[in-house]
Scaffold this motif. Structure first.
Motif, short mmCIF file in Angstrom:
data_model
loop_
_atom_site.label_atom_id
_atom_site.label_comp_id
_atom_site.label_asym_id
_atom_site.label_seq_id
_atom_site.Cartn_x
_atom_site.Cartn_y
_atom_site.Cartn_z
N UNK A 255 -69.30 -59.16 87.07
CA UNK A 255 -70.02 -59.86 88.14
C UNK A 255 -70.28 -59.00 89.37
N UNK A 256 -69.25 -58.31 89.86
CA UNK A 256 -69.38 -57.66 91.18
C UNK A 256 -68.88 -56.22 91.25
N UNK A 257 -68.15 -55.75 90.27
CA UNK A 257 -67.50 -54.43 90.30
C UNK A 257 -66.61 -54.27 91.53
N UNK A 258 -66.05 -55.39 91.98
CA UNK A 258 -65.15 -55.35 93.13
C UNK A 258 -65.82 -55.57 94.46
N UNK A 259 -67.11 -55.67 94.50
CA UNK A 259 -67.85 -55.85 95.76
C UNK A 259 -68.13 -57.31 95.98
N UNK A 260 -68.92 -57.66 96.91
CA UNK A 260 -69.53 -56.83 97.95
C UNK A 260 -68.52 -56.46 99.04
N UNK A 261 -68.56 -55.22 99.43
CA UNK A 261 -67.67 -54.65 100.44
C UNK A 261 -66.20 -54.94 100.15
#
Length: 163
Positions: free
Chosen positions: A100-106
């Motif tokens: 979903x996010x690869x650990x992001x956003x920020x």
């Protein structure tokens, strides 16, 4: 879909903002975990002998009383096991967050597992990644040990414990 129903006026990028991305990963993780928990508890409930329910029914026990005195005490070990397995699976949830996010956003959805992966694979720090993995295993092992100690204390205090 939310626009058709009238909940939103315009498209909303759930994975673009910190809070909504975090909530989207939680909802997805719960969505994936619920079937396993449901099947496990269904199997536990089906393993209870029907004779117990029939005897309680003959004695005039209500549905709630039968649930409270027969079903619940007999499925508590399954609930405890499933709670532990679900907690460990949620803690180790990598694939959902990464897709979903690869650990992001920020960094909003960065967990220890995601950070360990980024350290070991993306930054080529294999030693640090291995050390982090050992720390995660030790943390989960400690969590499991404390969990079982609390369960054994609760079992000793339980009024249903005839031993």
């Amino acid at each position: 879909m939310a626009q058709r129903i009238g909940i939103l006026d315009a498209p909303f990028e759930f994975l673009a903002y910190k809070n909504s991305a975090f909530m989207a990963t939680i909802v997805t993780d719960v969505w994936i975990g619920v079937p396993m928990v449901t099947l496990y508890l269904l199997a536990a409930m089906q393993s209870i002998s029907k004779d117990l329910y029939e005897a309680a029914w003959v004695d005039g026990a209500s549905r709630f009383y039968r649930f409270r005195r027969i079903t619940l005490p007999l499925i508590i070990p399954s609930i405890a096991t499933m709670a532990l397995l679900s907690a460990i699976a949620t803690f180790n949830s990598f694939d959902i967050i990464w897709i979903l996010t690869e650990g992001g956003p920020r960094g909003a959805t960065t967990t220890m597992i995601i950070d360990t992966y980024k350290t070991a694979i993306s930054r080529f720090k294999y030693g640090e990644g291995a050390a982090r993995t050992v720390m995660i295993v030790l943390f989960l092992g400690s969590f499991t040990l404390v969990y079982f100690m609390l369960l054994s204390r609760l079992a000793k205090r339980s009024p249903n414990n005839a031993a």
